[in-house]
Motif scaffolding. Structure first.
Motif, PDB file in Angstrom:
ATOM      1  N   ASP A 305      30.060  40.198  28.790  1.00 15.20           N
ATOM      2  CA  ASP A 305      28.617  39.714  29.780  1.00 15.20           C
ATOM      3  C   ASP A 305      28.879  38.130  30.075  1.00 15.20           C
ATOM      4  OD1 ASP A 305      27.260  42.026  29.039  1.00 15.20           O
ATOM      5  OD2 ASP A 305      26.221  41.196  27.206  1.00 15.20           O
ATOM      6  N   VAL A 306      29.806  37.469  29.347  1.00 17.07           N
ATOM      7  CA  VAL A 306      30.013  35.994  29.874  1.00 17.07           C
ATOM      8  C   VAL A 306      31.203  35.985  30.987  1.00 17.07           C
ATOM      9  CG1 VAL A 306      30.913  33.884  29.084  1.00 17.07           C
ATOM     10  CG2 VAL A 306      29.590  35.161  27.444  1.00 17.07           C
ATOM     11  N   LEU A 307      32.046  36.768  30.922  1.00 14.43           N
ATOM     12  CA  LEU A 307      33.319  36.906  32.088  1.00 14.43           C
ATOM     13  C   LEU A 307      32.279  37.419  33.162  1.00 14.43           C
ATOM     14  CD1 LEU A 307      36.481  37.617  30.055  1.00 14.43           C
ATOM     15  CD2 LEU A 307      35.663  35.513  31.009  1.00 14.43           C
ATOM     16  N   GLU A 308      31.718  38.543  33.034  1.00 13.19           N
ATOM     17  CA  GLU A 308      31.061  39.016  34.092  1.00 13.19           C
ATOM     18  C   GLU A 308      30.046  38.031  34.680  1.00 13.19           C
ATOM     19  OE1 GLU A 308      28.888  43.149  33.754  1.00 13.19           O
ATOM     20  OE2 GLU A 308      27.022  41.813  33.878  1.00 13.19           O
ATOM     21  N   LYS A 309      29.501  37.252  34.221  1.00 15.84           N
ATOM     22  CA  LYS A 309      28.855  36.105  34.927  1.00 15.84           C
ATOM     23  C   LYS A 309      29.482  35.051  35.729  1.00 15.84           C
ATOM     24  CE  LYS A 309      24.659  36.475  31.806  1.00 15.84           C
ATOM     25  NZ  LYS A 309      23.725  35.912  30.812  1.00 15.84           N
ATOM     26  N   VAL A 310      30.697  34.808  34.959  1.00 14.56           N
ATOM     27  CA  VAL A 310      31.362  33.839  35.638  1.00 14.56           C
ATOM     28  C   VAL A 310      32.117  34.239  36.868  1.00 14.56           C
ATOM     29  CG1 VAL A 310      33.679  32.637  35.280  1.00 14.56           C
ATOM     30  CG2 VAL A 310      32.034  32.600  33.249  1.00 14.56           C
ATOM     31  N   MET A 311      32.538  35.628  36.799  1.00 14.58           N
ATOM     32  CA  MET A 311      33.457  36.218  37.816  1.00 14.58           C
ATOM     33  C   MET A 311      32.500  36.461  38.986  1.00 14.58           C
ATOM     34  SD  MET A 311      36.236  38.394  35.951  1.00 14.58           S
ATOM     35  CE  MET A 311      37.358  38.387  37.505  1.00 14.58           C
ATOM     36  N   LEU A 312      31.325  37.074  38.842  1.00 14.95           N
ATOM     37  CA  LEU A 312      30.338  37.216  39.779  1.00 14.95           C
ATOM     38  C   LEU A 312      29.695  36.101  40.563  1.00 14.95           C
ATOM     39  CD1 LEU A 312      28.761  39.507  41.333  1.00 14.95           C
ATOM     40  CD2 LEU A 312      26.997  39.507  39.571  1.00 14.95           C
ATOM     41  N   SER A 313      29.781  34.919  39.936  1.00 13.85           N
ATOM     42  CA  SER A 313      29.311  33.884  40.451  1.00 13.85           C
ATOM     43  C   SER A 313      30.372  33.344  41.217  1.00 13.85           C
ATOM     44  CB  SER A 313      28.809  32.836  39.396  1.00 13.85           C
ATOM     45  OG  SER A 313      28.522  31.622  39.677  1.00 13.85           O
ATOM     46  N   ALA A 314      31.537  33.112  40.861  1.00 11.43           N
ATOM     47  CA  ALA A 314      32.645  32.800  41.724  1.00 11.43           C
ATOM     48  C   ALA A 314      32.986  33.720  42.658  1.00 11.43           C
ATOM     49  CB  ALA A 314      34.014  32.680  40.885  1.00 11.43           C
ATOM     50  N   TYR A 315      32.601  35.147  42.644  1.00 17.95           N
ATOM     51  CA  TYR A 315      32.834  36.071  43.823  1.00 17.95           C
ATOM     52  C   TYR A 315      31.726  35.612  44.838  1.00 17.95           C
ATOM     53  CZ  TYR A 315      34.281  40.637  45.301  1.00 17.95           C
ATOM     54  OH  TYR A 315      34.876  41.738  45.938  1.00 17.95           O
ATOM     55  N   LYS A 316      30.386  35.346  44.670  1.00 21.65           N
ATOM     56  CA  LYS A 316      29.490  34.919  45.392  1.00 21.65           C
ATOM     57  C   LYS A 316      29.796  33.921  46.247  1.00 21.65           C
ATOM     58  CE  LYS A 316      25.692  37.297  43.081  1.00 21.65           C
ATOM     59  NZ  LYS A 316      24.219  37.237  42.315  1.00 21.65           N
ATOM     60  N   ASP A 317      30.410  32.860  45.574  1.00 20.11           N
ATOM     61  CA  ASP A 317      30.648  31.675  46.200  1.00 20.11           C
ATOM     62  C   ASP A 317      32.055  31.734  47.268  1.00 20.11           C
ATOM     63  OD1 ASP A 317      28.579  30.369  44.671  1.00 20.11           O
ATOM     64  OD2 ASP A 317      29.717  29.399  43.050  1.00 20.11           O
ATOM     65  N   VAL A 318      32.976  32.513  46.783  1.00 22.30           N
ATOM     66  CA  VAL A 318      33.941  32.736  47.645  1.00 22.30           C
ATOM     67  C   VAL A 318      33.307  33.597  48.710  1.00 22.30           C
ATOM     68  CG1 VAL A 318      36.302  33.791  47.631  1.00 22.30           C
ATOM     69  CG2 VAL A 318      35.667  32.334  45.570  1.00 22.30           C
ATOM     70  N   GLY A 319      32.891  34.678  48.398  1.00 22.16           N
ATOM     71  CA  GLY A 319      32.694  35.665  49.772  1.00 22.16           C
ATOM     72  C   GLY A 319      33.204  36.801  49.540  1.00 22.16           C
ATOM     73  N   ASN A 451      30.851  37.126  22.312  1.00 23.68           N
ATOM     74  CA  ASN A 451      30.167  38.560  23.069  1.00 23.68           C
ATOM     75  C   ASN A 451      31.237  39.587  22.850  1.00 23.68           C
ATOM     76  OD1 ASN A 451      29.995  40.085  26.227  1.00 23.68           O
ATOM     77  ND2 ASN A 451      28.135  39.808  24.753  1.00 23.68           N
ATOM     78  N   PHE A 452      32.330  39.167  22.951  1.00 21.13           N
ATOM     79  CA  PHE A 452      33.548  40.521  22.479  1.00 21.13           C
ATOM     80  C   PHE A 452      33.166  40.816  21.175  1.00 21.13           C
ATOM     81  CE2 PHE A 452      37.692  40.892  20.240  1.00 21.13           C
ATOM     82  CZ  PHE A 452      38.274  41.904  20.993  1.00 21.13           C
ATOM     83  N   HIS A 453      33.094  40.016  20.200  1.00 23.41           N
ATOM     84  CA  HIS A 453      32.747  40.387  18.684  1.00 23.41           C
ATOM     85  C   HIS A 453      31.566  41.092  18.622  1.00 23.41           C
ATOM     86  CE1 HIS A 453      36.603  38.607  17.437  1.00 23.41           C
ATOM     87  NE2 HIS A 453      36.066  37.163  17.689  1.00 23.41           N
ATOM     88  N   GLU A 454      30.503  40.719  19.414  1.00 26.22           N
ATOM     89  CA  GLU A 454      29.289  41.534  19.186  1.00 26.22           C
ATOM     90  C   GLU A 454      29.490  42.967  19.819  1.00 26.22           C
ATOM     91  OE1 GLU A 454      26.561  39.202  21.638  1.00 26.22           O
ATOM     92  OE2 GLU A 454      26.386  37.520  20.300  1.00 26.22           O
ATOM     93  N   ASN A 455      30.219  43.168  20.773  1.00 26.39           N
ATOM     94  CA  ASN A 455      30.199  44.483  21.596  1.00 26.39           C
ATOM     95  C   ASN A 455      31.475  45.274  20.628  1.00 26.39           C
ATOM     96  OD1 ASN A 455      28.879  43.833  23.536  1.00 26.39           O
ATOM     97  ND2 ASN A 455      30.178  42.954  24.786  1.00 26.39           N
TER      98      ASN A 455
END
Length: 473
Positions: A305-319, A451-455
């Motif tokens: 979940d954490v990397l998902e948010k980081v990468m999606l945020s970066a993706y929206k910023d880059v376009g 989050n990795f250990h939780e999953n």
């Protein structure tokens, strides 16, 4: 919003655009199958070595695997790249349906865009390398060149051999018709061949002296097909028969190659053992023998979940990828070869993700909603095994037309066209900015591990036998 220091880092990709496109085009032209990517791996290794990376060509038992790094100390951010091709696909950039498949089976093609995957990940590594070199951030960036993804071999062996043991976070990407975070879990898989051995004889004159290996394969397949009723619905069991013989000879050798897929590793193991019993029964019924050649296995993809948010945020910023008018015209022409799938994918874009693509042939927006969010997709990827030993995430980047079928001559054409190169450059920036943000804020890395250990419900165990070696034939 791209920050000022990130804008300077994005120039690392822009300044190398011609070199990255040239490298991707060369790998597209090499079109080497899995575990035989000699020229492709050497080209990427040389490219990164010239850029100042410490490069190891050959990782574990895989001579076409790469480990290239820059920097020192932690955190260690890894990018995963691929460069293997598929059999029987034409290497032609054109929108003519007559091209479909090559006449000769030994003519492979990049029908999954892996020429762009490896170079895009290398471009991200360059972005982060420049940031480390300039003193903006501290840590190590590492590029892993991963061979034989199409046969689900490379990363599984690399994980088993400990290649990722000191990595803090790993990221990758894949070409798709859409742009967005990739949330699918995918299936576990075993790839295995059953080789049956009988006794050859004249099929008309002395059939009673023979013992048919083909009969054994057919009986095994019949029993496996009856087994389907009694396994969970999510199991996928598919096979192909290999028998080089003529009808007037009782076949003394015949092979059946199975893929066993299921959402969980225990389900695959259960069906695999049952399938082995089917082989035993077929051998008993035909008075033949058999041996098992276990090729590879892979695990499901574990989300983060954490990397998902980081990468999606970066993706929206880059376009999204920057497509040209020529790109759109090419996609419009290509879409004539897959009209039904085009309409289906446009409908999915609107109904599932709220994106209106009715007049589009290329996706030029980044989805807000995660694609295939936590669904168990029926396919498999060896990225899954990496995700079970280190926090891992990947994104989809539009490198093919909306509706374009994967593993096809159309996808091969897109991979060698500017459409594919535009997706590669976009992926390099998104992955690079994501890595930069992780190094700037190590708390995100700590949260990703939490989050990795939780999953992770059970400890990871490699699906490969300890004595299994890669098959280079």
């Amino acid at each position: 919003m791209i920050r000022e220091n990130e804008q300077a880092c994005l120039a690392s990709v822009d300044d190398r655009e011609d070199a990255l496109v040239d490298l991707s085009r060369r790998i597209w032209e090499y079109a080497e199958p899995g575990l035989k990517e000699v020229e492709s791996s050497r080209a990427i290794a040389d490219f990164l070595r010239d850029e100042g990376f410490r490069v190891q060509l050959g990782v574990g038992e895989l001579p076409t695997a790469i480990c290239a790094e820059y920097g020192s100390g932690g955190p260690v951010i890894a990018y995963l790249g691929e460069y293997d091709s598929l059999p029987r696909l034409n290497q032609v950039v054109a929108a003519h349906k007559e091209l479909k498949y090559a006449d000769e089976p030994e003519q492979p093609g990049h029908g999954c865009g892996h020429n762009n995957l490896g170079v895009g990940a290398a471009g991200a590594a360059l972005l982060l390398k420049d940031a480390i070199q300039s003193g903006r951030v501290k840590g190590t960036v590492r590029f892993y060149g991963c061979p034989a993804e199409e046969t689900l071999v490379g990363k599984v062996f690399m994980v088993r051999d400990g290649a990722f043991k000191d990595v803090d976070c790993a990221m990758t990407w894949h070409s798709h018709a859409y742009n967005g975070a990739w949330g699918a879990c995918y299936t576990c898989m075993n790839s295995v061949k059953f080789h049956f051995h009988g006794k050859a004889a004249h099929a008309a004159g002395h059939p009673f002296d023979g013992r048919s290996a083909l009969d054994a394969v057919e009986l095994m397949n019949v029993s496996a097909n009856y087994m389907r009723e009694h396994v969970i619905p999510d199991v996928r069991l598919h096979y192909t028969t290999i028998c080089d013989c003529v009808p007037n000879v009782v076949p003394d050798e015949c092979t059946v190659w199975y893929y066993i897929r299921a959402p969980k590793r225990e389900d695959v193991d259960y069906v695999y053992l049952w399938l082995c019993d089917c082989a035993k029964g077929a051998a008993l019924m035909t008075q033949t023998t058999f041996d098992i050649e276990f090729l590879t296995g892979c695990s499901n993809v574990m989300p983060n979940d954490v990397l998902e948010k980081v990468m999606l945020s970066a993706y929206k910023d880059v376009g999204a990828p920057k497509f040209t008018e020529e790109d759109h015209a090419f996609a419009r022409q290509m879409a004539r070869t897959y009209p039904d799938v085009l309409e289906r994918d446009r409908r999915i874009m609107k109904e599932e993700y709220g994106v209106d693509g009715d007049d589009k042939f290329l996706c030029d927006v980044v989805f807000d909603k995660v694609i295939e969010n936590r669904l168990v997709a029926p396919g498999s990827t060896d990225v899954g095994d990496v995700s079970h030993v280190v926090p891992t995430y990947q994104i989809y980047v539009a490198g093919q037309g909306i509706g374009c079928p994967g593993h096809s001559w159309q996808m091969t054409a897109y991979s060698g066209h500017h459409v594919g190169f535009a997706s590669m450059l976009c992926a390099a920036k998104v992955l690079g900015v994501s890595g930069l943000r992780l190094l700037e804020d190590p708390e995100l890395i700590r949260m990703a591990w939490e989050n990795f250990h939780e999953n992770q419900q059970v400890p990871y165990v490699s699906p490969l036998p300890l004595d299994l070696k890669p098959d280079f034939t």
